[in-house]
Design an enzyme around this catalytic site. Sequence first.
Site, PDB file in Angstrom:
ATOM      1  N   CYS A 115       0.838  -1.204   0.000  1.00 21.33           N
ATOM      2  CA  CYS A 115       0.000   0.000   0.000  1.00 21.33           C
ATOM      3  C   CYS A 115       0.876   1.259   0.000  1.00 21.33           C
ATOM      4  CB  CYS A 115      -0.962  -0.052   1.180  1.00 21.33           C
ATOM      5  SG  CYS A 115      -2.312   1.139   1.107  1.00 21.33           S
ATOM      6  N   TYR A 135      -0.129   1.238  -3.690  1.00 21.51           N
ATOM      7  CA  TYR A 135      -1.523   1.610  -3.912  1.00 21.51           C
ATOM      8  C   TYR A 135      -1.559   2.371  -5.237  1.00 21.51           C
ATOM      9  CZ  TYR A 135      -6.219   3.297  -2.929  1.00 21.51           C
ATOM     10  OH  TYR A 135      -7.562   3.567  -2.996  1.00 21.51           O
TER      11      TYR A 135
END
Length: 196
Positions: A115, A135
């Site tokens: 992420c 991400y």
Amino acid sequence: MTKILIITGDAAETLEVLYPYERLKEEGFEVLIGAPEARKLQFVVHDFVDGFDTYTEKLGHTWPADVALADVDPADYAAIVIPGGRAPEYLRNNEDAKRIVRHFFETDAPVAATCHGPLLLAAAGVLAGRTSSIYPELAIDLEVVGAAFENGGGVVDGNLVTSRAWPDNGTWMKAFLGVLAEAGVRAEGELAAASA
């Protein structure tokens, strides 16, 4: 016991901390949480709501950090894990976090990040010429430091395993366990069995 360090802090994504924490413990590793201070941390939960342009954030679990990053000797750890959430946004300004990350890239030791976690790697200056997931809306943060973005759940580039977010947890950790095995990083029980 073979130790793995999770580098995180407040506003880390609960699922991206606790899944690797428990999964690596299940494999027999000693897993410690390293944060700017050794105190109780407040994690968050990110989720998606129909009609929103971005994710929502709610309070998640609290969890104690075992060690302050300033007190970490990276040579004591076989690998590091960097969860996402918003924690990496401020950890990338922490000199000790960057010092620890650089050690693992200098020694070609296993690193897992997911992420927002690769933001810390970018700030540490270790991603130029590498391929990494992140991400997807943060892909530009990789590209400006000379890394190639790959939109995948268990992207492996040498010692580095990256993913997009918590829906990739299983794929991410499966790939990371493979990199640990290739690097010869085993839990203590495995070391005893291998030498017998």
